[in-house]
Scaffold this motif. Sequence first.
Motif, PDB file in Angstrom:
ATOM      1  N   HIS A 172       3.208   2.033   9.461  1.00 44.66           N
ATOM      2  CA  HIS A 172       2.728   3.249   8.791  1.00 44.66           C
ATOM      3  C   HIS A 172       3.513   4.466   9.280  1.00 44.66           C
ATOM      4  O   HIS A 172       3.862   5.347   8.495  1.00 44.66           O
ATOM      5  CB  HIS A 172       1.220   3.452   9.058  1.00 44.66           C
ATOM      6  CG  HIS A 172       0.350   2.652   8.136  1.00 44.66           C
ATOM      7  ND1 HIS A 172       0.290   2.875   6.769  1.00 44.66           N
ATOM      8  CD2 HIS A 172      -0.492   1.615   8.378  1.00 44.66           C
ATOM      9  CE1 HIS A 172      -0.544   2.025   6.206  1.00 44.66           C
ATOM     10  NE2 HIS A 172      -1.032   1.239   7.159  1.00 44.66           N
ATOM     11  N   LEU A 180       0.830  -1.207   0.000  1.00 43.46           N
ATOM     12  CA  LEU A 180       0.000   0.000   0.000  1.00 43.46           C
ATOM     13  C   LEU A 180       0.865   1.259   0.000  1.00 43.46           C
ATOM     14  O   LEU A 180       0.686   2.158  -0.835  1.00 43.46           O
ATOM     15  CB  LEU A 180      -0.898  -0.033   1.249  1.00 43.46           C
ATOM     16  CG  LEU A 180      -1.812   1.144   1.467  1.00 43.46           C
ATOM     17  CD1 LEU A 180      -2.949   1.088   0.440  1.00 43.46           C
ATOM     18  CD2 LEU A 180      -2.403   1.116   2.890  1.00 43.46           C
ATOM     19  N   ARG A 181       1.819   1.302   0.907  1.00 41.48           N
ATOM     20  CA  ARG A 181       2.624   2.531   1.043  1.00 41.48           C
ATOM     21  C   ARG A 181       3.558   2.720  -0.153  1.00 41.48           C
ATOM     22  O   ARG A 181       3.820   3.846  -0.592  1.00 41.48           O
ATOM     23  CB  ARG A 181       3.411   2.512   2.360  1.00 41.48           C
ATOM     24  CG  ARG A 181       2.563   2.495   3.598  1.00 41.48           C
ATOM     25  CD  ARG A 181       1.578   3.666   3.668  1.00 41.48           C
ATOM     26  NE  ARG A 181       2.198   4.969   3.668  1.00 41.48           N
ATOM     27  CZ  ARG A 181       2.258   5.799   4.703  1.00 41.48           C
ATOM     28  NH1 ARG A 181       1.688   5.457   5.852  1.00 41.48           N
ATOM     29  NH2 ARG A 181       2.847   6.971   4.610  1.00 41.48           N
ATOM     30  N   VAL A 207       8.315   9.515   4.026  1.00 44.44           N
ATOM     31  CA  VAL A 207       7.709  10.516   3.124  1.00 44.44           C
ATOM     32  C   VAL A 207       8.164  11.919   3.546  1.00 44.44           C
ATOM     33  O   VAL A 207       8.565  12.738   2.699  1.00 44.44           O
ATOM     34  CB  VAL A 207       6.165  10.394   3.146  1.00 44.44           C
ATOM     35  CG1 VAL A 207       5.519  11.564   2.394  1.00 44.44           C
ATOM     36  CG2 VAL A 207       5.718   9.065   2.541  1.00 44.44           C
ATOM     37  N   TYR A 265       6.755   4.692   7.510  1.00 45.04           N
ATOM     38  CA  TYR A 265       6.572   5.225   6.151  1.00 45.04           C
ATOM     39  C   TYR A 265       6.255   6.719   6.174  1.00 45.04           C
ATOM     40  O   TYR A 265       6.714   7.471   5.299  1.00 45.04           O
ATOM     41  CB  TYR A 265       5.489   4.443   5.402  1.00 45.04           C
ATOM     42  CG  TYR A 265       6.060   3.217   4.702  1.00 45.04           C
ATOM     43  CD1 TYR A 265       6.836   3.344   3.555  1.00 45.04           C
ATOM     44  CD2 TYR A 265       5.840   1.938   5.203  1.00 45.04           C
ATOM     45  CE1 TYR A 265       7.370   2.240   2.916  1.00 45.04           C
ATOM     46  CE2 TYR A 265       6.373   0.818   4.567  1.00 45.04           C
ATOM     47  CZ  TYR A 265       7.137   0.982   3.424  1.00 45.04           C
ATOM     48  OH  TYR A 265       7.677  -0.115   2.798  1.00 45.04           O
ATOM     49  N   ASP A 266       5.480   7.181   7.180  1.00 44.27           N
ATOM     50  CA  ASP A 266       5.205   8.628   7.268  1.00 44.27           C
ATOM     51  C   ASP A 266       6.525   9.397   7.386  1.00 44.27           C
ATOM     52  O   ASP A 266       6.705  10.450   6.759  1.00 44.27           O
ATOM     53  CB  ASP A 266       4.320   8.938   8.492  1.00 44.27           C
ATOM     54  CG  ASP A 266       2.895   8.407   8.316  1.00 44.27           C
ATOM     55  OD1 ASP A 266       2.506   8.101   7.176  1.00 44.27           O
ATOM     56  OD2 ASP A 266       2.171   8.296   9.342  1.00 44.27           O
ATOM     57  N   ARG A 297       3.002   1.847  -3.185  1.00 42.78           N
ATOM     58  CA  ARG A 297       2.217   2.316  -4.334  1.00 42.78           C
ATOM     59  C   ARG A 297       2.163   3.846  -4.336  1.00 42.78           C
ATOM     60  O   ARG A 297       2.338   4.493  -5.351  1.00 42.78           O
ATOM     61  CB  ARG A 297       0.809   1.731  -4.253  1.00 42.78           C
ATOM     62  CG  ARG A 297       0.251   1.407  -5.585  1.00 42.78           C
ATOM     63  CD  ARG A 297      -1.031   0.612  -5.668  1.00 42.78           C
ATOM     64  NE  ARG A 297      -1.922   0.605  -4.553  1.00 42.78           N
ATOM     65  CZ  ARG A 297      -2.122  -0.463  -3.768  1.00 42.78           C
ATOM     66  NH1 ARG A 297      -1.454  -1.576  -3.984  1.00 42.78           N
ATOM     67  NH2 ARG A 297      -2.972  -0.414  -2.770  1.00 42.78           N
ATOM     68  N   HIS A 298       1.944   4.410  -3.149  1.00 46.74           N
ATOM     69  CA  HIS A 298       1.881   5.877  -3.050  1.00 46.74           C
ATOM     70  C   HIS A 298       3.254   6.502  -3.269  1.00 46.74           C
ATOM     71  O   HIS A 298       3.396   7.527  -3.930  1.00 46.74           O
ATOM     72  CB  HIS A 298       1.318   6.286  -1.690  1.00 46.74           C
ATOM     73  CG  HIS A 298      -0.141   5.930  -1.541  1.00 46.74           C
ATOM     74  ND1 HIS A 298      -1.133   6.561  -2.255  1.00 46.74           N
ATOM     75  CD2 HIS A 298      -0.763   4.988  -0.805  1.00 46.74           C
ATOM     76  CE1 HIS A 298      -2.301   6.031  -1.959  1.00 46.74           C
ATOM     77  NE2 HIS A 298      -2.111   5.071  -1.074  1.00 46.74           N
ATOM     78  N   LEU A 299       4.278   5.865  -2.703  1.00 43.09           N
ATOM     79  CA  LEU A 299       5.629   6.429  -2.843  1.00 43.09           C
ATOM     80  C   LEU A 299       6.107   6.407  -4.294  1.00 43.09           C
ATOM     81  O   LEU A 299       6.856   7.290  -4.725  1.00 43.09           O
ATOM     82  CB  LEU A 299       6.611   5.620  -1.974  1.00 43.09           C
ATOM     83  CG  LEU A 299       6.724   6.113  -0.540  1.00 43.09           C
ATOM     84  CD1 LEU A 299       7.228   5.009   0.376  1.00 43.09           C
ATOM     85  CD2 LEU A 299       7.679   7.308  -0.462  1.00 43.09           C
ATOM     86  N   SER A 300       5.672   5.392  -5.042  1.00 45.16           N
ATOM     87  CA  SER A 300       6.226   5.211  -6.396  1.00 45.16           C
ATOM     88  C   SER A 300       5.886   6.377  -7.327  1.00 45.16           C
ATOM     89  O   SER A 300       6.563   6.573  -8.337  1.00 45.16           O
ATOM     90  CB  SER A 300       5.733   3.892  -6.998  1.00 45.16           C
ATOM     91  OG  SER A 300       4.345   3.978  -7.215  1.00 45.16           O
ATOM     92  N   VAL A 301       4.848   7.154  -6.988  1.00 47.61           N
ATOM     93  CA  VAL A 301       4.490   8.266  -7.887  1.00 47.61           C
ATOM     94  C   VAL A 301       5.160   9.584  -7.476  1.00 47.61           C
ATOM     95  O   VAL A 301       5.004  10.594  -8.160  1.00 47.61           O
ATOM     96  CB  VAL A 301       2.952   8.460  -7.979  1.00 47.61           C
ATOM     97  CG1 VAL A 301       2.307   7.254  -8.657  1.00 47.61           C
ATOM     98  CG2 VAL A 301       2.329   8.705  -6.612  1.00 47.61           C
ATOM     99  N   MET A 302       5.913   9.564  -6.385  1.00 43.42           N
ATOM    100  CA  MET A 302       6.610  10.805  -5.992  1.00 43.42           C
ATOM    101  C   MET A 302       7.752  11.065  -6.988  1.00 43.42           C
ATOM    102  O   MET A 302       8.468  10.121  -7.354  1.00 43.42           O
ATOM    103  CB  MET A 302       7.174  10.687  -4.567  1.00 43.42           C
ATOM    104  CG  MET A 302       6.092  10.639  -3.492  1.00 43.42           C
ATOM    105  SD  MET A 302       6.789  10.505  -1.825  1.00 43.42           S
ATOM    106  CE  MET A 302       7.308  12.203  -1.530  1.00 43.42           C
TER     107      MET A 302
END
Length: 402
Positions: A388, A316-317, A395, A391-392, A319-324
């Motif tokens: 989480h 999940l995390r 980010v 991961y925060d 997936r979000h990081l990959s678009v940064m």
Amino acid sequence: MYTADGRKIIDAISSWWVNLHGHANPRIAAAIAEQARKLEHVILAGFTHDAAEELAERLRKWTPAQLTHMFFSDDGSTTVEVALKMALQHFGNTARSEKREIVALAHGYHGDTAGAMSVSDESPFTGPFQSMRYSVHRVHSAYCFRCPVGLKRESCHIECVQQLEELLAERGAQIAAVIVEPLLQGAGGMIVHPVEFLQKVRALCTKHDVLLIADEVLTGFGRTGKMFACDLANVTPDLMCVSKGITGGFLPMGITLCSDRVESAFRSENRLHTFYHGHSYTGNALACAAAIANLQIFDDEPVFDRIATITRVHALRLRHLSVMHQVGETRQIGTIGIVELRANDPGYLSDLRPKLYAFFLERGVLLRPLGNVVYVLPPYVMEPEELHHVYDVIVEAIETLL
Ligand SMILES: Cc1ncc(COP(=O)(O)O)c(C=O)c1O
């Protein structure tokens, strides 16, 4: 963990990839204490003891059936030394001493002793010791993000393995073994290979009568989602190195497993065919007790459910990081989540590394990026909200520092 001034630090790298069930796990601690009252240590040459026997029996339930023999030693590097020496002497004892060359992968890391450094790729860890390293053949690994043959994973057919194919076709008669970190190259940059790569390496080794050594020092004991990475690819090596997680992160211990075929070369009336390799603390009874308790936890507790939960949070995390835009690639294998950051100076000595490390630690998270590669490798007891939080912080670091 708590610092002397009372700050809390969450260990998101399992203390160099060894811890599985949390620090000071009470079951493992109790097993060590109980063993210490019975027998702390005894020479393992010519002698054996209950804890070593029990550990071998229990480990056998998890390891490939063909790997019937186990050689005890002390840490990951020595399991590699043992595997390399066994491979060479196997051929020496069977009158094929011309087979004495070793093949290893680009980006590989197998430890810091001389033989292990030799099969490891050149890096800042080996630089000053070049004269101590014997020469090996070095072939491409399947580093898809920086493909060594310039292809894209979506459309390739694992062409990177052709270099090994050509080498074995040419020099197979002189080559004793190929050593790999199966599916995940750790210290070389947390590089995840397609399973087909390992499967092709296995097939090529079989074709050319070359032994396959799987260094599962990092990948063993559930890290990749299965007990061993080789299980994920349905591959059985001829020799396998296990260490790190074997004692749940409590005490040093290593085991090199080998097939009956490899071992049979040492069963001989000729005493020069003996495998003369031993360390004082080989098969230490306290370490064996810790390892038995570790495997007992795998039997009694929902360890693979915990692993599945961690795997889901990573997915999940990431997936979000990959678009940064600061992120080059995200990768994952089981309980290990990886973020390769874009950097002008990629590699272990990237300037990003000290900045990231300090940033994480200031926020109470222990992460040790490999240069521009940040990875999260938690003990299996890490709760989703803790993961989480890790991961925060990652980010926040990316947004602040890049
Ligand atoms: C794949 C692999 N092999 C071997 C080793 C060496 O293990 P040790 O540090 O226990 O000697 C490591 C250590 O990180 C490793 O990742």
